[in-house]
Design an enzyme around this catalytic site. Structure first.
Site, PDB file in Angstrom:
ATOM      1  N   LYS A  62      66.490  80.403  90.926  1.00 22.56           N
ATOM      2  CA  LYS A  62      66.881  79.442  89.879  1.00 22.56           C
ATOM      3  C   LYS A  62      68.026  78.540  90.328  1.00 22.56           C
ATOM      4  O   LYS A  62      68.481  77.692  89.557  1.00 22.56           O
ATOM      5  CB  LYS A  62      67.318  80.197  88.611  1.00 22.56           C
ATOM      6  N   ARG A 117      65.602  82.215  70.306  1.00 27.21           N
ATOM      7  CA  ARG A 117      66.181  81.101  69.568  1.00 27.21           C
ATOM      8  C   ARG A 117      65.113  80.446  68.695  1.00 27.21           C
ATOM      9  O   ARG A 117      65.153  80.497  67.493  1.00 27.21           O
ATOM     10  CB  ARG A 117      66.768  80.061  70.533  1.00 27.21           C
TER      11      ARG A 117
HETATM   12  P1  ADP Z   1      66.992  83.896  81.587  1.00 29.18           P
HETATM   13  O1  ADP Z   1      67.017  83.145  82.887  1.00 29.18           O
HETATM   14  O2  ADP Z   1      66.563  85.319  81.736  1.00 29.18           O
HETATM   15  O3  ADP Z   1      66.268  83.204  80.463  1.00 29.18           O
HETATM   16  P2  ADP Z   1      69.422  83.235  80.167  1.00 29.18           P
HETATM   17  O4  ADP Z   1      70.826  83.532  80.584  1.00 29.18           O
HETATM   18  O5  ADP Z   1      69.021  81.809  80.004  1.00 29.18           O
HETATM   19  O6  ADP Z   1      68.530  83.994  81.227  1.00 29.18           O
HETATM   20  O7  ADP Z   1      69.116  83.983  78.803  1.00 29.18           O
HETATM   21  C1  ADP Z   1      69.213  85.379  78.695  1.00 29.18           C
HETATM   22  C2  ADP Z   1      68.706  85.787  77.335  1.00 29.18           C
HETATM   23  O8  ADP Z   1      69.571  85.271  76.343  1.00 29.18           O
HETATM   24  C3  ADP Z   1      67.304  85.259  76.999  1.00 29.18           C
HETATM   25  O9  ADP Z   1      66.629  86.225  76.209  1.00 29.18           O
HETATM   26  C4  ADP Z   1      67.580  84.030  76.171  1.00 29.18           C
HETATM   27  O10 ADP Z   1      66.511  83.761  75.268  1.00 29.18           O
HETATM   28  C5  ADP Z   1      68.833  84.486  75.439  1.00 29.18           C
HETATM   29  N1  ADP Z   1      69.657  83.365  75.006  1.00 29.18           N
HETATM   30  C6  ADP Z   1      70.139  82.337  75.731  1.00 29.18           C
HETATM   31  N2  ADP Z   1      70.859  81.491  74.978  1.00 29.18           N
HETATM   32  C7  ADP Z   1      70.831  82.007  73.723  1.00 29.18           C
HETATM   33  C8  ADP Z   1      71.355  81.572  72.463  1.00 29.18           C
HETATM   34  N3  ADP Z   1      72.020  80.446  72.323  1.00 29.18           N
HETATM   35  N4  ADP Z   1      71.118  82.358  71.401  1.00 29.18           N
HETATM   36  C9  ADP Z   1      70.393  83.489  71.522  1.00 29.18           C
HETATM   37  N5  ADP Z   1      69.851  83.941  72.654  1.00 29.18           N
HETATM   38  C10 ADP Z   1      70.066  83.204  73.746  1.00 29.18           C
END
Ligand code: ADP
Length: 157
Positions: free
Chosen positions: A42, A91
Site C-alpha cells: 500500500k 463506515r
Molecule cells: P485497511 O487498510 O485494513 O482498510 P485502515 O487503517 O484504513 O486499514 O482501516 C482499518 C479499519 O478501520 C477498517 O475496518 C476500516 O473500515 C476502519 N476504519 C477506518 N476509518 C474509520 C472511521 N472513520 N470510522 C470507523 N472505522 C474506520
C-alpha cells in the site's frame, strides 16, 4: 479466559475514527490489540515504526488497548495473540463489499475466529486516513479528524 480482540488495519495514520472504534471495542472485550499491518504494497506514508508510535501515543488513554505491528497473515497473528475475534470498522455501504469478502475469507481459513463490525460515531462516519492525508498535503485543517500527535506529525511532512 480473557477475551482478546484484534483490531487490524494499516493505520496510515491513526484517525479519531480508529480511536472511536478501539474505544467501543474495549466495552466488549477484556483486551484490544490494535494490529498495524506492515502492508508495504500500500506504500504507506508513515513507516511501520512511526505508525506504531503514533497509535501508541493516540491510544495511551485507553488502558486495555495495546498496539502491535505485524507482517504475517492476519489469522496467524490473531492465533499467536490468542485473539477470539477480529474487529473491523464499518463506515458506509461502500466499506461493506470489501469487509464482507475479508470476513468470509478469514472464516474459511480460521472458522473459530469471529469478525465483529462496529460503527463509529456519526462525527467520523466519512473520515478516512487517505482523505486526512490529502487535506493535510494541501495545508487544510485536520485537527477535528486526528489526535494532536498525528496532526503534528502530518504538519512537518
Ligand atoms: P485497511 O487498510 O485494513 O482498510 P485502515 O487503517 O484504513 O486499514 O482501516 C482499518 C479499519 O478501520 C477498517 O475496518 C476500516 O473500515 C476502519 N476504519 C477506518 N476509518 C474509520 C472511521 N472513520 N470510522 C470507523 N472505522 C474506520
Amino acid at each position: 479466559m480473557k477475551k482478546i480482540a484484534l483490531y487490524p488495519g494499516t493505520f496510515d495514520p491513526i484517525t479519531l475514527g480508529h480511536v472511536d472504534i478501539a474505544q467501543r471495542a474495549t466495552q466488549l472485550f477484556d483486551e484490544v490489540i490494535v494490529a498495524i499491518a506492515a502492508n508495504p504494497s500500500k506504500q504507506p506514508l508513515f513507516d511501520l515504526d512511526n505508525r506504531i508510535a503514533l497509535a501508541e501515543s493516540a491510544l495511551a488513554g485507553l488502558p486495555r488497548v495495546r498496539v502491535c505491528g505485524f507482517s504475517n497473515l492476519l489469522i496467524q497473528f490473531a492465533q499467536t495473540q490468542h485473539a477470539c475475534c477480529i474487529v473491523r470498522g464499518l463506515r458506509a455501504v461502500t466499506d461493506f463489499d470489501y469487509e464482507f469478502q475479508l470476513a468470509g475469507m478469514n472464516r474459511q481459513l480460521a472458522p473459530d475466529l469471529e469478525t465483529v463490525f462496529l460503527t463509529p460515531s456519526s462525527d467520523y462516519a466519512y473520515l478516512s486516513s487517505s482523505l486526512v492525508k490529502e487535506i493535510a498535503a494541501h495545508g487544510g485543517d485536520i485537527s477535528a479528524f486526528v489526535p494532536n500527535n498525528v496532526a503534528r506529525a502530518l504538519a512537518v511532512l
